[in-house]
Write a protein that holds these residues in place. Sequence first.
Motif, PDB file in Angstrom:
ATOM      1  N   SER A  98      58.660  46.373  37.267  1.00 35.14           N
ATOM      2  CA  SER A  98      57.972  45.714  38.419  1.00 35.14           C
ATOM      3  C   SER A  98      57.079  46.096  39.634  1.00 35.14           C
ATOM      4  O   SER A  98      58.337  46.971  40.076  1.00 35.14           O
ATOM      5  CB  SER A  98      58.361  44.032  38.429  1.00 35.14           C
ATOM      6  OG  SER A  98      58.886  43.950  40.306  1.00 35.14           O
ATOM      7  N   ASP A 133      57.286  44.697  42.844  1.00 29.35           N
ATOM      8  CA  ASP A 133      58.016  43.933  43.136  1.00 29.35           C
ATOM      9  C   ASP A 133      59.653  45.210  43.533  1.00 29.35           C
ATOM     10  O   ASP A 133      59.617  45.399  44.769  1.00 29.35           O
ATOM     11  CB  ASP A 133      58.439  42.954  42.815  1.00 29.35           C
ATOM     12  CG  ASP A 133      57.598  41.850  43.479  1.00 29.35           C
ATOM     13  OD1 ASP A 133      56.816  42.090  44.073  1.00 29.35           O
ATOM     14  OD2 ASP A 133      57.267  40.875  42.658  1.00 29.35           O
ATOM     15  N   ALA A 187      47.873  45.748  43.308  1.00 32.54           N
ATOM     16  CA  ALA A 187      47.783  44.226  41.841  1.00 32.54           C
ATOM     17  C   ALA A 187      46.192  44.486  41.611  1.00 32.54           C
ATOM     18  O   ALA A 187      46.906  43.984  39.895  1.00 32.54           O
ATOM     19  CB  ALA A 187      48.221  43.817  42.510  1.00 32.54           C
ATOM     20  N   TYR A 188      45.315  44.195  41.820  1.00 37.86           N
ATOM     21  CA  TYR A 188      43.869  43.397  41.689  1.00 37.86           C
ATOM     22  C   TYR A 188      43.252  44.563  41.171  1.00 37.86           C
ATOM     23  O   TYR A 188      42.177  44.014  42.124  1.00 37.86           O
ATOM     24  CB  TYR A 188      43.536  42.273  42.410  1.00 37.86           C
ATOM     25  CG  TYR A 188      45.167  41.480  42.973  1.00 37.86           C
ATOM     26  CD1 TYR A 188      45.036  40.751  41.504  1.00 37.86           C
ATOM     27  CD2 TYR A 188      45.331  40.926  43.619  1.00 37.86           C
ATOM     28  CE1 TYR A 188      46.324  39.897  41.616  1.00 37.86           C
ATOM     29  CE2 TYR A 188      47.020  40.101  43.734  1.00 37.86           C
ATOM     30  CZ  TYR A 188      46.841  39.177  42.737  1.00 37.86           C
ATOM     31  OH  TYR A 188      48.299  38.527  42.490  1.00 37.86           O
ATOM     32  N   THR A 199      50.493  47.084  38.829  1.00 40.42           N
ATOM     33  CA  THR A 199      51.427  46.807  37.771  1.00 40.42           C
ATOM     34  C   THR A 199      50.958  46.084  36.677  1.00 40.42           C
ATOM     35  O   THR A 199      49.390  46.232  36.702  1.00 40.42           O
ATOM     36  CB  THR A 199      51.256  45.223  39.272  1.00 40.42           C
ATOM     37  OG1 THR A 199      52.225  44.527  37.610  1.00 40.42           O
ATOM     38  CG2 THR A 199      50.389  44.385  38.962  1.00 40.42           C
TER      39      THR A 199
HETATM   40  C1  LIG Z   1      51.432  40.213  41.807  1.00 39.39           C
HETATM   41  C2  LIG Z   1      51.571  41.023  43.289  1.00 39.39           C
HETATM   42  C3  LIG Z   1      52.316  41.994  42.920  1.00 39.39           C
HETATM   43  C4  LIG Z   1      53.613  42.036  41.628  1.00 39.39           C
HETATM   44  O1  LIG Z   1      53.734  42.279  40.746  1.00 39.39           O
HETATM   45  P1  LIG Z   1      55.299  42.809  39.620  1.00 39.39           P
HETATM   46  O2  LIG Z   1      54.440  43.853  39.300  1.00 39.39           O
HETATM   47  O3  LIG Z   1      54.427  41.261  39.303  1.00 39.39           O
HETATM   48  O4  LIG Z   1      56.054  42.360  40.839  1.00 39.39           O
HETATM   49  C5  LIG Z   1      52.812  42.859  44.208  1.00 39.39           C
HETATM   50  N1  LIG Z   1      51.951  43.126  44.644  1.00 39.39           N
HETATM   51  C6  LIG Z   1      50.568  41.894  44.445  1.00 39.39           C
HETATM   52  C7  LIG Z   1      49.590  41.554  46.159  1.00 39.39           C
HETATM   53  C8  LIG Z   1      50.425  40.977  43.968  1.00 39.39           C
HETATM   54  O5  LIG Z   1      49.763  40.001  43.818  1.00 39.39           O
END
Ligand SMILES: *Cc1c(COP(=O)(O)O)cnc(C)c1O
Length: 351
Positions: free
Chosen positions: A85, A87, A183-184, A207
């Motif tokens: 992950s 995270d 992430a986005y 991610t």
């Molecule tokens: C969803 C998210 C993560 C975490 O993603 P995972 O790989 O599911 O742990 C990290 N940073 C942001 C800003 C997120 O929104």
Amino acid sequence: MSKFWSKRTHELDPYTPGEQPQNQQYIKLNTNENPYPPSPKAIDAMRAAADEDMRLYPDPMAKSLKQAVADFYDLDVSEVFVGNSSDEVLAHTFVALLKKDKPLFFPDISYGFYPAYCGLFNIETTRIPLADDFTINPQDYAADNGGIIFPNPNAPSGIALSLADIEKILMANQDVVVVIDEAYIDFGGETAVPLINKYPNLLITQTFSKSRSLAGLRVGFAMGQADLINGLERVKNSFNSYPLDRAAIAGATASIKDKVYFDETCQKIINTRDKVSKALEQMDFSVLPSQANFVFAKPNKADAEKLYLDLKAAGVLVRYFNSPRIAGYLRITIGTDADMDVFLEKLAMLT
Ligand SMILES: *Cc1c(COP(=O)(O)O)cnc(C)c1O
């Protein structure tokens, strides 16, 4: 309180994830999951990986996955780190690169896990207020600090920062690491990966949970010059040498290789997002310009918290943050067109 807990455990302020109801059926627009299934090739690869070889440990370096990420972004494999992950990748990043004698800078409104890690790892922080329109002003980051982290696009605003502004921050902070949490990024923002060659202080995390529909698999990665990656490897190998299991390595590798499916599903979400933003504006919401798979929107004539509760009672879960500056907003994950039609219908009945 427990006499068995350490002092640090007593002092922690853990991150609160969005609700994951296990029995009731909701239209789930609260945790930025992807409404489309993972690439069928990823599912096939995970099924194939569930065989007798499971008795063996996986490759501790997950080389096949690192190579696939490197190929996707045209990097060297030494410039890629993978983890269980993003995270977890972020946790290693805080320990390896952001725990310094000076405070870590991040926006006052951003990902809730950053302060949680600072508490866990005892890192001093300075929260830099976003402008009134929720944008990041690069000049605010040109001050003495021990490191910088922010999501791009930011969460929960959905607002993206330009590469020109990111370069301003990188140039003003050449002695510390600047982490961009992408992430986005696949929903319309511009990745900072092409800047890696130029800036030894740039680390990017991504991610598989959002744009690749694999939140259940728990795979994330980081990209930067080999020096930063080596720091992450040292921490990872002091914590868990096999963070990615065999199924995860196989599934994530197949997923990132399936670019056609990825492009198609990202584009569908972008199209739906733009439609939903317009519909919300017509219903008297202020909608921040989103480059993410969610919109952050403020009902101009209704109470956001009440609306969140009423939507929940009507079977639609969105995210509400009861915190300063954003208590008037709802964060709405973009689902399928059909999901969003139901959401808009319920909303019309409630407002
Ligand atoms: C969803 C998210 C993560 C975490 O993603 P995972 O790989 O599911 O742990 C990290 N940073 C942001 C800003 C997120 O929104």
